[in-house]
Structures are given as C-alpha cells and as structure tokens.
Design an enzyme around this catalytic site. Structure first.
Site, short mmCIF file in Angstrom:
data_model
loop_
_atom_site.label_atom_id
_atom_site.label_comp_id
_atom_site.label_asym_id
_atom_site.label_seq_id
_atom_site.Cartn_x
_atom_site.Cartn_y
_atom_site.Cartn_z
CG ASP A 228 6.26 26.85 28.78
OD1 ASP A 228 6.02 27.74 29.64
OD2 ASP A 228 5.58 25.82 28.68
CD GLU B 31 0.77 27.91 32.06
OE1 GLU B 31 -0.32 27.93 32.64
OE2 GLU B 31 0.86 27.96 30.80
#
Lengths: 468, 468
Positions: free
Chosen positions: A94, A164
């Site tokens: 991500d 994250e």
C-alpha cells in the site's frame, strides 16, 4: 568464496535484465493502492493480486491472499529444506495518498524515469516507488534469481501487507493468529534508507507513533463574525491556542507524563551519532530554510531520531476558498501525531494526550479526540547473526562497511513481531532520505533498486553460513 | 395624517400581492451571485441584469448597468421634482459563498418556504435571502408601489453593487468618480437587523473590518514527519503558536498599537446598552455553548458591538483527507479578520497586523501576509431628520418606537459615503440576528420582508415632511 561467486552472478542477473526489472516495477507502481482512502479499495485489492502473481512468477512454491477485516495480506512460502534457517520477508504494497497531486511534476501513478543530482543514473518517479513497492520488488526479484538459479541456501516466507500506511491493525491480528505459520529465524525488512549511495547504513532504531485526530466545536452552526465575533469562542482560535500550548518555549512537549518513560541515550552513543557524516548548511539549503527548529539541548540528528516529537500533520476549519468570508465557524479540526522513542508505550501516550487535550479545553468549546493508530519504537541489536550477515552483504556490494543508524521514522509492527513471534528484524533498506517518500515527486534511484537486488542474495548466503 | 393613509395603502399593497412578491424574490434568489469565487462571475453579471430589469419594471425612470474592474453596479434614478429631497438607496445583490453546502437542508439556490420557531408564518430559505437580496428587493417593491400609485414625495436614486461581500473596492472608486451623479440628501440602507420581530431597532453603529490572509512556509516541500519531525519547523505548529499569541489570557489583542485609537464608550452609553433585552441563557442555549468567550471586563453585547475583535475565519494546511498521513507540510495558511470600532483606521490596523505578524515569525519559517479588504466603522447620529423619519415609520408599522442599537457587523462603505459624498446613512434593516446570514440555511422571515415593504414608503413620507 561462495559469496563472491553469487555476488558476481546477482550482478550479472541485474545487468542482463535491467529493462525487464524496470518495466515490471512500473506495472506495480501503476496500481493506485492508497490504503487510507476507501475510494481506492478496489485498487488495493488488485495490487494484492499483482504481488501474489509476482511471487508465483518468481517461483515461490506456495502463495495465497489472506483476507482481513481491511486490506488483504499476501503470503508466500518457499521451503528448501526444513533443517535450513528461515527468513521471513516483510513489506507493504500500500502507498500514501498522492495529494497534493498538483505539486507532482508527473502523474503519481504513471511512473517515469528522470535523472536528478542525487541520482545521475536515473530514478523512477511514482507514489510508492521507494515506500515501499520498489523495495518490496527487490525481494521478489532477488528470490526469483535465487530460486531459478537453484542457489537459495535458506527457506523464505513472504508477508506483504496492504495497511502499513494506516497502522497495520489487521496485520497485528493476522500475526497473532498465525504464529505457527510465520515461524522463522529472523525477519528481513526493506522499508528504510541508507545515509547516501556511497555511505551505506543499516537502521538499528525506529521511533514509535501515536496519531490523533481532534475536533473542536464552538457554536452549533457557522456564525457571522461581525454579529458574534468577540463574544463567542471561535473554535479555530481555541484550537490554535490548545495546539500552541502543547510545546513550551524550549520545544519540550507539555503533556504531563509524556517524557516519563523516555530512555535517555548515553553520552557515548550520542558521541558516536555525532560522528556520522552530516552538514547542517547542506541540510538547511536542501530544505531552503534559514534555521532548524527543535528541542533545546539536542542536535538536529538527535531531534530527528532519539527524541520524541509532536507534529500537526493537518489542520482545517472555516472558509478556505478564494477570497474572504467573514465566518465564525462551528468546528475546527487537526491531525496531530507524536513520534515516540523506545520505552514509551504508544497506547499510554495516546491516552495521556487525550486526557490532557480534553482537560485544557475551555468551557466555551467541546472537544472530541479520536486516536487513529500508533505503534512502539524499536531498537535493533548489532551483535546477532542476521545483522552481521546484512552488514557483510552491504560491505561486499558497496565496498564499505555500513554504519548502524537510528532512524526517526516508525515501523510500528517491528515491536509487535518481536513481542508475538519472538523474532528480531533486520532493517535492510536501500532508499535515501531525499527520495521524497510521503511527498509529491516520490522516487527511487535505479542504482538503489539494482543494488538491493544484488545485495539481498548475499544476505541469504551469509546468513545461512553464519547459522550453520 | 397623510402617513396613516399611505400606511394603510402599503399594507393593502402587500396583502393583495403576497404571492407575486414571494415569487419575484425567489427568482432573484435563484441566481448564484457569489462574488468571492470567479467561477460564478457569469451569474453575478446575470444578477445585475435582473436587478436593473426589476427597477425598470418598478417604474424607475432611468436605469443603467455601470461596469467596473470587478462586478457591475446597478444604478437607477427617479426624479419627481428637482426641488424635493433625494434619497439614495444602497444595497448589494452579491452573496456569500454557500459552502459548506452539505450543511444546508435545501439547495441554497433553490428557495423554499418553511416555518421556524422564530418565523411561524414562514421564512424563505436561500443564500442571500436576508443578506442582502431580500432586503434590496423590499426597496424595489416599495418604489414600485410609490411610483405606480403616484405617491412618491421625494426623488429616488438606487446604487446596488455586486462586491459588498468582497470589500466594495470598485464601489469606492465608482463613488469617488460620480460625486455629482450620486448627489442626494441621505443614504438609506437595509442590510442590518432588528432585535426581534416585536422589538424593532435601528442600527446606529457599525464595526470596521481588516481582513488578512497569511501563509507560513517551512521546508520547501512536504516532508516525512518521521525523518524530519522534531528537527524542522512545522509550519502548522508555528502558525498555531503565532495565532495563539495574538490574544493574551484576558482575550486582549496583543498587536502593538492595536487599541491606540479605540474610542472608549461612556459609562452612560454602556448603561443604556445594558438595558436592551438580552438573556444570556437563551443566547447560550441557541448556540448550544456552555460558556461565552471574550474580552475581560465587557458584557457579551459589548464584546459583539463596541469592542474590536480578532477571529480566524479559515485555516488549512497538511493532510486533511480521511485517515492518517504522517506529513510535515511545507505550508500552512489562515484567513484572519479583525472587527474594528469607530476611530480605528482599518488601513493602519492592517499595517500593524502585517508588521507584527512578520516580526513574530521565527527564523525557521517564512511568512507572507496579504491584506484582503477592509473598511472603517461608523457611528450614526440619532438627531437628524432621516433617522427620525425612519424611527417614526417603524413606530407606526411595529406599534413600538425602535431602539437605537450598535451592531458588531461591518458595512465599510458607510464611512466612505460620508467621507466622499458628505452623506449620512440610515441603517434601516429588517433582518434578525438568527437569520443565519453567512451560514448554511440562511433565511428571511416573510413577516420581515413584508414589514419592510410596508414601512419604507412611510420613511419617504416622513422624511419629505420633515425636510419641508
């Protein structure tokens, strides 16, 4: 001299596949895997599929997409021999939101290669180029090389998450629920940076994080500032007063109890830090600032690594369009985060912040404090096999022994890995602090990308030898 | 007893034309004449056309649209007899931006009629309903009645501008260039409010305004708050500190020289103000606040009228989207306005602000201060014919003598009218403070709209008689 043979070969692998390595990374970077914004949920899902497919193509024997309550985790496993040591590679697919998009020189999701002063051989510009897609992809390609050449001297596990940038909450749950599956000897993470392309370093400390959102409400509706101004609390003025009071004139944080658990760093360690190459004038000139600004009694490097901080990451309220509107708004908001140092408990700090912020609000407003996410800081020892294997690998490919360095950033999940899995991590990053991660024009040097693919195989080799 | 005959007749005019008066106002309110936003420039232009056309339909003999460097001014003239006194009606057809649009219960540009507790007989909801389209339209309709019935006892001039909400800069130029054309005996303005529908009042004081925009720049680009946080000045934190320092613990403004020219109000006048009907508990409960907030040593009504203020009207910087982004932004911005009291010079105060704000900035940031617009406050005497004509007109239609009241709002052009044209103004407004002007769900009571159309003709009659 096995290490050297492999080094030559991984170098050759890179040499012979440069164009393909770039093109494949570009495909990865095109996917808009912005985890913070629900509008991109479909892209994040598609990105997980891309990662799984890349692992398959690399020859990783078993792969799967593990659904969570949020974005999925991509898991991979390649067991050479149960008796060999196992390395668990962690990373994230991500990325941060791309805004403000208008400040990018090219489309954040249409990667292009341009040369810069720091990267004369070219860098790839895209959101996530360095943080963390480019660095994750080094591991995929290093595995491809090792598996296809039949040279892998250890077992590999991959855990590549999609949250994250929003706090890894679901990864924490996944780890707790899959202790057996994730059994390994060490965790290898490339999500940090080196000091410079000719000054390799390995991160041995991370700061923790507590991220809060606050809402201050004055009157129940937007008011005319002429009719009510001066008589009714303006939530923006009040929010500014409250934020201003969180740091004193020496830039110490004023939240009661905030520093209670901060571990002081020894004079020796501070002296050693002071020896790392650093030029304050270059630093100021790179950022175009006339002065640095931080806690009294500490150097710039210390302020940015071994000391806790408090930064407003966003603020908004009232009229923000063109021209003038004489409004006394009903509400004002801010996102405020604190970087924490080892020993500070992030949940405790979040609570201290919340209680303090509620306490200092005048009776004329109402405040709502919402903790976003957080995580513990970490200190990594330099005297265990995995660190030494990483250090030796870098020494071979860079021609210089890497410097152990404490970073100001946070990878909160590192502390959780140690707590739940009992595993240390090696922070084997290849980015540069100047790569503009989290900013417009994020990029990743081709030198760094290729150097990572060359160096990672040496880590596996060194580690397997040291563990023998 | 001419006044009473006309009163009956203007009442009858309203009675017989209610539906048409509402429908015509609705057409006016549908036009998105937002002056602050260039995107609406075409609507503002169209709105000027609507106003001119309305004056023509009312029978005003001469009308024209006067172009300026900004939005046009609509001018009208109806001379009954050169020997009669002349009243210059001033108002504005531009409106505040409608945002935040999501807080409106109905489309801000699709007027609807709903009842409220304050307006049991219905109010018309739309941006500009009260400020100032509804109040301007009362004058157009009052003129229509007087002209068509052949009862106008004075000459009329109209000057309806399109930039009141953005500072009236071009109206100031127009007035200076058209002193002869604008020759009159008094200026009549309906852009203020009465205390309540059963407590009529006339505004006799206005605050001045100085509106500033500030930009604080830290580093030259958005940074990662982990890598740089604590070591580099965060422009949001700094902006909050700077704003917080503009008011001290007693809520006095700290800008040096700010209070130098403030005229103290006599104990007698303060005592008289204190007799106006006001219930602090109702005030707090209407706004849903637990406490008021303002300058030490003054009451709520005093804080909102006879004392200067400083309000942040808007603030923005960093990440303001969903979720969390750990950015240390390059820039932060605020819109800050000060309400001024008579004798304070707005241009001088703007300069004091700018110099002070630049002086208090730490070396670690750069600040840019841009004055938006401003204007002088005003005090209106109660002992001249036009005020007495207005007071008598209201006494007739409301059945109660209106209270002279000082307002906290600003109509900066009033001071300029006096300076350039040598004319006093009568602030003959019919709105209510609770009409949500500048807020979502702005509305204007039908009672107030109709009462204005009834009362204005009486003003003309009384004024002509008193000037005889």
């Amino acid at each position: 001299m096995v290490a050297n043979i492999i080094n030559m070969t991984s170098t050759k692998f890179v040499e012979e596949n440069k164009d393909r390595l770039i093109e494949e990374l570009k495909e990865f970077l095109k996917i808009k895997s912005v985890s913070a914004d629900p509008a991109f949920a479909g892209d994040v899902q598609a990105c997980a599929g891309f990662v799984e497919n890349s692992l398959k193509k690399a020859g990783v024997a078993h792969t799967e997409i593990c659904e969570t309550d949020g974005h999925p985790i991509v898991y991979g496993e390649h067991i050479v021999d149960e008796k060999l040591p196992t390395v668990l590679v962690y990373g994230h697919y991500d990325v941060q939101p791309a805004d403000p998009v208008e400040l990018w020189d090219s489309d954040p999701f249409d990667p292009v290669i341009r040369s810069t002063e720091t990267h004369p051989e070219g860098a790839i510009f895209a959101r996530g180029a360095c943080d963390d897609k480019g660095q994750v992809f080094m591991h995929v390609k290093a595995a491809e090389f090792m598996i296809k050449e039949g040279k892998l001297p250890c077992n590999l596990k991959f855990m590549i998450e999609g949250e994250e940038e929003v706090g890894s909450t679901n990864l924490g749950i996944f780890v707790k629920e899959n202790v057996e599956k994730l059994k390994a000897d060490v965790i290898l993470v490339s999500d940090t940076s080196i000091i410079a392309n000719d000054v390799p370093s390995i991160t041995v400390g991370l700061r923790g994080l507590s991220y809060m959102e606050v809402e201050v409400t004055g009157p129940n509706r937007d008011l005319h500032s002429g009719i009510y101004g001066g008589a009714v609390a303006n939530p923006i003025n009040i929010l500014c007063k409250m934020i201003a009071s969180l740091q004193d004139d020496r830039n110490k944080i004023t939240i009661p109890g905030f520093y209670d658990k901060v571990m002081d760093v020894s004079a020796e360690e501070r002296a050693e830090m002071g020896r790392a190459p650093f030029d304050l004038e270059d630093y100021k000139s790179d950022l175009n600032i006339d002065d640095v600004h931080g806690e009294e009694g500490y150097t710039t490097n210390e302020r940015a690594s071994i000391r806790p901080t408090l930064d407003v990451n966003g603020i908004w309220g009232g009229y923000t369009g063109e021209g003038a509107k004489t409004v006394l708004p009903s509400k004002a908001y801010a996102k405020i985060s604190m970087r924490l140092v080892p020993n500070q408990e992030w949940e405790e700090v979040s609570k201290l912040f919340q209680e303090h912020f509620e306490r200092i609000a005048p009776k004329s407003v109402k405040v709502k404090v919402t903790p976003h996410h957080g995580g513990q800081g970490a200190v990594i020892p330099t005297n265990f096999a995995a660190y030494q294997a990483a250090s030796k690998a870098m020494e071979t490919t860079f021609g210089k022994k890497p410097i152990p360095e404490r970073s100001g950033g946070s990878i909160p999940i590192i502390a959780l890995f140690e707590e739940v899995l009992g595993l240390k991590s090696v922070l084997f990053g290849f980015g540069l602090a100047s790569d503009l991660i989290h900013s417009p024009n994020e990029h990743y040097g081709l030198f760094n990308y290729f150097k990572g693919i060359e160096t990672i195989p040496l880590f596996y080799e060194n580690y397997a030898q040291l563990k023998e």
